[in-house]
Design a protein around this motif. Sequence first.
Motif, mmCIF file in Angstrom:
data_model
loop_
_atom_site.group_PDB
_atom_site.id
_atom_site.type_symbol
_atom_site.label_atom_id
_atom_site.label_comp_id
_atom_site.label_asym_id
_atom_site.label_seq_id
_atom_site.Cartn_x
_atom_site.Cartn_y
_atom_site.Cartn_z
ATOM 1 N N THR A 43 -51.735 -22.233 -57.172
ATOM 2 C CA THR A 43 -51.707 -23.178 -58.288
ATOM 3 C C THR A 43 -51.776 -22.467 -59.628
ATOM 4 O OG1 THR A 43 -52.784 -24.838 -56.904
ATOM 5 C CG2 THR A 43 -52.869 -25.180 -59.275
ATOM 6 N N GLU A 44 -52.648 -21.465 -59.738
ATOM 7 C CA GLU A 44 -52.791 -20.766 -61.008
ATOM 8 C C GLU A 44 -51.499 -20.051 -61.385
ATOM 9 O OE1 GLU A 44 -55.342 -20.892 -63.235
ATOM 10 O OE2 GLU A 44 -56.032 -22.483 -61.890
ATOM 11 N N ALA A 45 -50.778 -19.521 -60.402
ATOM 12 C CA ALA A 45 -49.500 -18.855 -60.689
ATOM 13 C C ALA A 45 -48.478 -19.869 -61.209
ATOM 14 C CB ALA A 45 -48.980 -18.166 -59.431
ATOM 15 N N ILE A 46 -48.492 -21.073 -60.640
ATOM 16 C CA ILE A 46 -47.593 -22.127 -61.119
ATOM 17 C C ILE A 46 -47.924 -22.480 -62.564
ATOM 18 C CG2 ILE A 46 -46.929 -24.551 -60.820
ATOM 19 C CD1 ILE A 46 -47.343 -24.159 -57.811
ATOM 20 N N LYS A 47 -49.194 -22.627 -62.873
ATOM 21 C CA LYS A 47 -49.604 -22.964 -64.234
ATOM 22 C C LYS A 47 -49.177 -21.882 -65.229
ATOM 23 C CE LYS A 47 -53.961 -24.315 -64.432
ATOM 24 N NZ LYS A 47 -55.395 -24.360 -64.023
ATOM 25 N N ARG A 48 -49.329 -20.613 -64.842
ATOM 26 C CA ARG A 48 -48.938 -19.526 -65.744
ATOM 27 C C ARG A 48 -47.419 -19.530 -65.954
ATOM 28 N NH1 ARG A 48 -53.829 -19.310 -65.388
ATOM 29 N NH2 ARG A 48 -53.398 -20.967 -66.875
ATOM 30 N N ALA A 49 -46.654 -19.778 -64.889
ATOM 31 C CA ALA A 49 -45.186 -19.794 -65.016
ATOM 32 C C ALA A 49 -44.730 -20.933 -65.915
ATOM 33 C CB ALA A 49 -44.550 -19.925 -63.630
ATOM 34 N N VAL A 50 -45.377 -22.098 -65.779
ATOM 35 C CA VAL A 50 -45.024 -23.232 -66.631
ATOM 36 C C VAL A 50 -45.439 -22.964 -68.070
ATOM 37 C CG1 VAL A 50 -45.464 -25.681 -67.078
ATOM 38 C CG2 VAL A 50 -45.076 -24.893 -64.740
ATOM 39 N N GLU A 51 -46.584 -22.380 -68.276
ATOM 40 C CA GLU A 51 -47.031 -22.027 -69.626
ATOM 41 C C GLU A 51 -46.030 -21.107 -70.321
ATOM 42 O OE1 GLU A 51 -50.865 -20.270 -69.373
ATOM 43 O OE2 GLU A 51 -51.955 -22.168 -69.317
ATOM 44 N N SER A 66 -73.909 -21.441 -38.196
ATOM 45 C CA SER A 66 -72.774 -20.939 -38.970
ATOM 46 C C SER A 66 -71.682 -21.986 -39.025
ATOM 47 C CB SER A 66 -72.235 -19.648 -38.345
ATOM 48 O OG SER A 66 -71.765 -19.906 -37.033
ATOM 49 N N LEU A 67 -70.785 -21.826 -39.990
ATOM 50 C CA LEU A 67 -69.741 -22.808 -40.222
ATOM 51 C C LEU A 67 -68.499 -22.093 -40.727
ATOM 52 C CD1 LEU A 67 -69.527 -25.924 -40.042
ATOM 53 C CD2 LEU A 67 -70.176 -26.012 -42.454
ATOM 54 N N ASP A 68 -67.372 -22.342 -40.059
ATOM 55 C CA ASP A 68 -66.081 -21.839 -40.527
ATOM 56 C C ASP A 68 -65.305 -23.015 -41.106
ATOM 57 O OD1 ASP A 68 -65.551 -18.927 -39.949
ATOM 58 O OD2 ASP A 68 -66.302 -19.557 -37.993
ATOM 59 N N VAL A 69 -65.123 -22.990 -42.425
ATOM 60 C CA VAL A 69 -64.465 -24.091 -43.125
ATOM 61 C C VAL A 69 -63.117 -23.620 -43.651
ATOM 62 C CG1 VAL A 69 -64.619 -25.699 -45.070
ATOM 63 C CG2 VAL A 69 -66.687 -25.058 -43.817
ATOM 64 N N GLY A 70 -62.095 -24.417 -43.404
ATOM 65 C CA GLY A 70 -60.774 -24.165 -43.972
ATOM 66 C C GLY A 70 -60.501 -25.166 -45.067
ATOM 67 N N ALA A 71 -60.006 -24.702 -46.214
ATOM 68 C CA ALA A 71 -59.705 -25.598 -47.328
ATOM 69 C C ALA A 71 -58.322 -25.277 -47.878
ATOM 70 C CB ALA A 71 -60.746 -25.468 -48.431
ATOM 71 N N THR A 72 -57.584 -26.319 -48.212
ATOM 72 C CA THR A 72 -56.302 -26.114 -48.861
ATOM 73 C C THR A 72 -56.530 -25.597 -50.274
ATOM 74 O OG1 THR A 72 -56.328 -28.470 -49.365
ATOM 75 C CG2 THR A 72 -55.016 -27.778 -47.494
ATOM 76 N N LEU A 73 -55.472 -25.117 -50.925
ATOM 77 C CA LEU A 73 -55.658 -24.334 -52.138
ATOM 78 C C LEU A 73 -56.323 -25.101 -53.272
ATOM 79 C CD1 LEU A 73 -53.582 -22.505 -50.537
ATOM 80 C CD2 LEU A 73 -52.921 -21.658 -52.772
ATOM 81 N N THR A 74 -55.935 -26.344 -53.496
ATOM 82 C CA THR A 74 -56.553 -27.104 -54.583
ATOM 83 C C THR A 74 -58.043 -27.290 -54.321
ATOM 84 O OG1 THR A 74 -54.490 -28.280 -55.034
ATOM 85 C CG2 THR A 74 -56.517 -29.277 -55.856
ATOM 86 N N ILE A 75 -58.379 -27.724 -53.106
ATOM 87 C CA ILE A 75 -59.789 -27.925 -52.760
ATOM 88 C C ILE A 75 -60.522 -26.583 -52.734
ATOM 89 C CG2 ILE A 75 -61.378 -28.799 -51.015
ATOM 90 C CD1 ILE A 75 -59.143 -30.727 -50.136
ATOM 91 N N GLY A 76 -59.897 -25.582 -52.132
ATOM 92 C CA GLY A 76 -60.538 -24.281 -52.005
ATOM 93 C C GLY A 76 -60.826 -23.625 -53.337
ATOM 94 N N ASN A 77 -59.892 -23.761 -54.283
ATOM 95 C CA ASN A 77 -60.041 -23.089 -55.572
ATOM 96 C C ASN A 77 -60.916 -23.851 -56.559
ATOM 97 O OD1 ASN A 77 -58.449 -20.894 -54.861
ATOM 98 N ND2 ASN A 77 -56.563 -21.884 -55.516
ATOM 99 N N TYR A 78 -61.017 -25.171 -56.403
ATOM 100 C CA TYR A 78 -61.703 -25.952 -57.435
ATOM 101 C C TYR A 78 -62.940 -26.699 -56.944
ATOM 102 C CZ TYR A 78 -57.454 -24.883 -59.945
ATOM 103 O OH TYR A 78 -56.418 -24.206 -60.535
ATOM 104 N N LEU A 79 -63.044 -26.953 -55.641
ATOM 105 C CA LEU A 79 -64.170 -27.744 -55.150
ATOM 106 C C LEU A 79 -65.022 -27.040 -54.096
ATOM 107 C CD1 LEU A 79 -62.591 -31.312 -54.716
ATOM 108 C CD2 LEU A 79 -63.992 -30.473 -56.597
ATOM 109 N N ALA A 80 -64.404 -26.217 -53.259
ATOM 110 C CA ALA A 80 -65.090 -25.709 -52.069
ATOM 111 C C ALA A 80 -66.350 -24.913 -52.395
ATOM 112 C CB ALA A 80 -64.134 -24.874 -51.226
#
Length: 308
Positions: A224-232, A92-106
């Motif tokens: 990140t997605e919330a930031i993009k929506r607010a900027v849009e 088993s593996l417990d992986v922690g990812a920051t939001l950019t990596i977690g949302n787009y790459l993990a």
Amino acid sequence: MRYTLRQLEVFVAIAQHESVSRAAQRLAMSQSATSTALAELERQFDCQLLDRIGKRLKLNALGFQLLPKAVALLDRGEEIEELLKGQRGIGSLDVGATLTIGNYLATLLISDFMRHHPGSRVRLHVRNTASIVERIAHHELDLGLIEGDCQHEDIVMQPWVEDELTVFCSPRHPLASAGEADLEALMREDWIMREEGSGTRRTLDQAMRHRRGRLNVLLELEHTEAIKRAVESGLGIGCVSHLALRDAFRRGSLVPIATPALDLTRQFAFIWHRHKYLTTAMREFLRLCREMTADVQRSDDIDLPAVP
């Protein structure tokens, strides 16, 4: 051997959660059985491993020395147990990812790992950089994938892929037609930003460290997605990884703003505790991540499915 793996498991859980009740919930044990296991371990060796401070239990000097050794022994014990059970996976593996990596790459990385090792178990925890670093330091995660730097003395950091932040705005924003902004123009704008403790915020703050004045932060958002929506919607301008903006730029719903005066490059990196036993699953996950990005110069060069 005068101690049991169960006693060590209880000690580790209490040390990580700083609470007998939360450790008991984690281990699916009664609170009394959890307390008894720790007390018996301490009685057998006539020692104390944790100090009570208010309602919390904190590691003392001896407990602090024992924790990484106990975690390593439990990791090895789990590998032996799965081998004896004849399971197909490699643990088993417990992986922690920051939001950019977690949302787009993990998920891409984990699916590749699971494809190579069916039967293995992976748990993904997506948090900001500060939270991932803290959980690695407390042995709550096996591996971390973070954005930016980590200076914690107990944590090993290995660079992975270069990443670059991009300042962006709505296509209706006045800066959209200019396509570029100097520092004075940036200082006049309202900003939609990631929260303190995030790798994105640290990189932008570092780029602005020699500039007079402060950016006008209208909103701090954790996603990140919330930031993009607010900027849009026209609330202000933002700054996140170019990796997270590729599809929006392609659609034209957001527009990049060139900022030649700012260095917004950073590194994605792997982190783990200095005293962590690198299990087979950890070593294999690291190998596959590096293999997948061997020919990649920057994160936004990674081939991801396009979002319509």
